[in-house]
Design an enzyme around this catalytic site. Sequence first.
Site, PDB file in Angstrom:
ATOM      1  N   GLY A   7       0.845  -1.189   0.000  1.00 17.88           N
ATOM      2  CA  GLY A   7       0.000   0.000   0.000  1.00 17.88           C
ATOM      3  C   GLY A   7       0.881   1.240   0.000  1.00 17.88           C
ATOM      4  N   ASN A   8       0.269   2.402   0.072  1.00 15.79           N
ATOM      5  CA  ASN A   8       1.063   3.628   0.061  1.00 15.79           C
ATOM      6  C   ASN A   8       1.816   3.849   1.369  1.00 15.79           C
ATOM      7  OD1 ASN A   8       0.697   5.090  -2.561  1.00 15.79           O
ATOM      8  ND2 ASN A   8      -1.426   4.593  -2.063  1.00 15.79           N
ATOM      9  N   SER A   9       1.343   3.250   2.455  1.00 19.01           N
ATOM     10  CA  SER A   9       2.022   3.414   3.748  1.00 19.01           C
ATOM     11  C   SER A   9       2.731   2.150   4.218  1.00 19.01           C
ATOM     12  CB  SER A   9       1.018   3.819   4.831  1.00 19.01           C
ATOM     13  OG  SER A   9       0.272   4.923   4.414  1.00 19.01           O
TER      14      SER A   9
ATOM     15  N   GLY B 240      -7.601  -0.183  -8.182  1.00 16.26           N
ATOM     16  CA  GLY B 240      -6.407  -0.585  -7.432  1.00 16.26           C
ATOM     17  C   GLY B 240      -6.443  -2.076  -7.098  1.00 16.26           C
ATOM     18  N   SER B 241      -5.286  -2.727  -7.208  1.00 21.43           N
ATOM     19  CA  SER B 241      -5.253  -4.176  -6.980  1.00 21.43           C
ATOM     20  C   SER B 241      -5.605  -4.521  -5.534  1.00 21.43           C
ATOM     21  CB  SER B 241      -3.889  -4.751  -7.367  1.00 21.43           C
ATOM     22  OG  SER B 241      -2.868  -4.010  -6.749  1.00 21.43           O
ATOM     23  N   ASP B 242      -5.384  -3.574  -4.599  1.00 22.70           N
ATOM     24  CA  ASP B 242      -5.793  -3.837  -3.213  1.00 22.70           C
ATOM     25  C   ASP B 242      -7.317  -3.876  -3.117  1.00 22.70           C
ATOM     26  OD1 ASP B 242      -6.019  -1.070  -3.728  1.00 22.70           O
ATOM     27  OD2 ASP B 242      -5.279  -0.456  -1.769  1.00 22.70           O
ATOM     28  N   ARG B 243      -7.979  -2.981  -3.874  1.00 24.80           N
ATOM     29  CA  ARG B 243      -9.451  -2.973  -3.850  1.00 24.80           C
ATOM     30  C   ARG B 243     -10.005  -4.213  -4.536  1.00 24.80           C
ATOM     31  NH1 ARG B 243     -12.839   0.650  -5.559  1.00 24.80           N
ATOM     32  NH2 ARG B 243     -11.690   1.661  -7.250  1.00 24.80           N
TER      33      ARG B 243
ATOM     34  N   THR C 283      -8.211  22.921  20.243  1.00 22.07           N
ATOM     35  CA  THR C 283      -8.012  22.745  18.800  1.00 22.07           C
ATOM     36  C   THR C 283      -7.620  21.311  18.439  1.00 22.07           C
ATOM     37  OG1 THR C 283      -7.352  25.044  18.676  1.00 22.07           O
ATOM     38  CG2 THR C 283      -6.717  23.654  16.825  1.00 22.07           C
TER      39      THR C 283
HETATM   40  N1  LIG Z   1      -0.833  -7.095  11.040  1.00 21.09           N
HETATM   41  C1  LIG Z   1      -1.776  -7.182  10.121  1.00 21.09           C
HETATM   42  N2  LIG Z   1      -2.294  -8.377   9.787  1.00 21.09           N
HETATM   43  C2  LIG Z   1      -3.215  -8.510   8.841  1.00 21.09           C
HETATM   44  N3  LIG Z   1      -3.708  -7.496   8.153  1.00 21.09           N
HETATM   45  C3  LIG Z   1      -3.258  -6.273   8.460  1.00 21.09           C
HETATM   46  C4  LIG Z   1      -2.276  -6.047   9.429  1.00 21.09           C
HETATM   47  N4  LIG Z   1      -2.035  -4.711   9.502  1.00 21.09           N
HETATM   48  C5  LIG Z   1      -2.838  -4.141   8.595  1.00 21.09           C
HETATM   49  N5  LIG Z   1      -3.584  -5.058   7.969  1.00 21.09           N
HETATM   50  C6  LIG Z   1      -4.579  -4.859   6.902  1.00 21.09           C
HETATM   51  O1  LIG Z   1      -3.917  -4.533   5.687  1.00 21.09           O
HETATM   52  C7  LIG Z   1      -4.655  -3.606   4.918  1.00 21.09           C
HETATM   53  C8  LIG Z   1      -3.892  -2.346   4.535  1.00 21.09           C
HETATM   54  O2  LIG Z   1      -3.384  -1.712   5.687  1.00 21.09           O
HETATM   55  P1  LIG Z   1      -3.168  -0.181   5.768  1.00 21.09           P
HETATM   56  O3  LIG Z   1      -4.476   0.483   5.759  1.00 21.09           O
HETATM   57  O4  LIG Z   1      -2.228   0.042   6.874  1.00 21.09           O
HETATM   58  O5  LIG Z   1      -2.352   0.084   4.460  1.00 21.09           O
HETATM   59  P2  LIG Z   1      -2.070   1.417   3.687  1.00 21.09           P
HETATM   60  O6  LIG Z   1      -0.701   1.276   3.168  1.00 21.09           O
HETATM   61  O7  LIG Z   1      -2.423   2.626   4.489  1.00 21.09           O
HETATM   62  O8  LIG Z   1      -3.142   1.192   2.580  1.00 21.09           O
HETATM   63  P3  LIG Z   1      -3.473   1.962   1.275  1.00 21.09           P
HETATM   64  O9  LIG Z   1      -2.247   2.594   0.776  1.00 21.09           O
HETATM   65  O10 LIG Z   1      -3.957   0.827   0.415  1.00 21.09           O
HETATM   66  O11 LIG Z   1      -4.564   2.894   1.626  1.00 21.09           O
HETATM   67  C9  LIG Z   1      -5.841  -3.321   5.738  1.00 21.09           C
HETATM   68  O12 LIG Z   1      -6.862  -4.131   5.258  1.00 21.09           O
HETATM   69  C10 LIG Z   1      -5.440  -3.699   7.156  1.00 21.09           C
HETATM   70  O13 LIG Z   1      -6.559  -4.051   7.943  1.00 21.09           O
HETATM   71  C1  LIG Z   2      -7.209   4.228  -3.751  1.00 21.14           C
HETATM   72  C2  LIG Z   2      -5.943   3.507  -3.316  1.00 21.14           C
HETATM   73  C3  LIG Z   2      -4.824   4.514  -3.091  1.00 21.14           C
HETATM   74  C4  LIG Z   2      -6.244   2.800  -1.976  1.00 21.14           C
HETATM   75  O1  LIG Z   2      -5.136   2.090  -1.545  1.00 21.14           O
HETATM   76  C5  LIG Z   2      -5.540   2.420  -4.345  1.00 21.14           C
HETATM   77  O2  LIG Z   2      -6.518   1.446  -4.443  1.00 21.14           O
HETATM   78  C6  LIG Z   2      -5.284   3.007  -5.714  1.00 21.14           C
HETATM   79  O3  LIG Z   2      -4.272   3.622  -5.948  1.00 21.14           O
HETATM   80  N1  LIG Z   2      -6.251   2.794  -6.633  1.00 21.14           N
HETATM   81  C7  LIG Z   2      -6.203   3.248  -7.994  1.00 21.14           C
HETATM   82  C8  LIG Z   2      -7.474   3.921  -8.398  1.00 21.14           C
HETATM   83  C9  LIG Z   2      -8.744   3.098  -8.199  1.00 21.14           C
HETATM   84  O4  LIG Z   2      -8.769   2.161  -7.385  1.00 21.14           O
HETATM   85  O5  LIG Z   2      -9.738   3.385  -8.866  1.00 21.14           O
END
Ligand SMILES: Nc1ncnc2c1ncn2[C@@H]1O[C@H](COP(=O)(O)OP(=O)(O)OP(=O)(O)O)[C@@H](O)[C@H]1O
Ligand SMILES: CC(C)(CO)[C@@H](O)C(=O)NCCC(=O)O
Length: 256
Positions: free
Chosen positions: A8-10, A107-110, A185
Amino acid sequence: MLIAVNAGNSHVLLGGYEEDEQLFAASIATEPKWTRDDYACKLQQVFGLYSVPVGRIRGAVVSSVVPSMVTVLEDALRLLGVTDVIEVSSGVKTGLNIRSEQPRQVGSDRVASAVAARAKGKLPCVVVCLGTATTFTVLDQSGALVGSAITAGVRLSLSALREQAAQLPAVAIEARDEGILARNTADAMRVGAVYGAAAMVDGMVGRFAETLGQTPHVVVTGDIAPLVTRYMRVPFEYDQSLVLDGLHLIWKRNRS
Ligand SMILES: Nc1ncnc2c1ncn2[C@@H]1O[C@H](COP(=O)(O)OP(=O)(O)OP(=O)(O)O)[C@@H](O)[C@H]1O
Ligand SMILES: CC(C)(CO)[C@@H](O)C(=O)NCCC(=O)O
């Protein structure tokens, strides 16, 4: 063992699966400057930490929403001897019907989360991911991905306020058990961020329900989820492992 990797991004999340069971989950930072060798060292440490001999890993599935991370992670895995690596990209079979003008943009995560949510069988469904971004992914009664919403994540909106508004401080996100009436605040920013996110989820789910003509099942994930869900009013299921479970399902669909 199969290793599911979501960059992910973080954070980069890693999950180890055997016989449909998640044996470990780990989270490391996303560092786009890191090289293949940096990540190979980090992955080796993670596998050591969870007592996974690298020889036991028979493959990996990698999803990344940070394009530069894909090759680095795949190369790091190969360097460690994991040769069968699938990348979640347009050629991969997900079984998901994406009704989008540009399905490849999703996004592949979605996609992975939607695959896992659909497999739960409670449809229609809204997947809410509270991470770097806050996203809503809507699945209809047939399990097709029919709609999306993307907005700034809770942490991101707080840091944007600090950067763009001269009098607003940096604040850590935390629960506000004193209630919704903030009197300073920093607390006002916390109420705005955390209660605001909860109210947004309630409101968005209500609107999706109107359009779907049915109350959807709500699955919430993402690292901020535990903080926001305590203030939500709609019924929901929390599933921390949704993305990793979806990646595991995608692996099975492509390798069995
Ligand atoms: N220790 C863990 N075990 C299993 N899943 C986890 C763990 N920590 C985080 N996750 C899951 O992994 C996913 C992504 O985590 P997170 O939101 O921290 O990533 P991100 O980098 O901020 O995401 P994005 O860039 O996609 O928004 C979430 O579904 C979260 O619940
Ligand atoms: C929206 C995020 C940043 C969430 O992690 C990621 O899924 C992404 O970069 N998606 C590309 C655009 C889209 O999902 O439509």
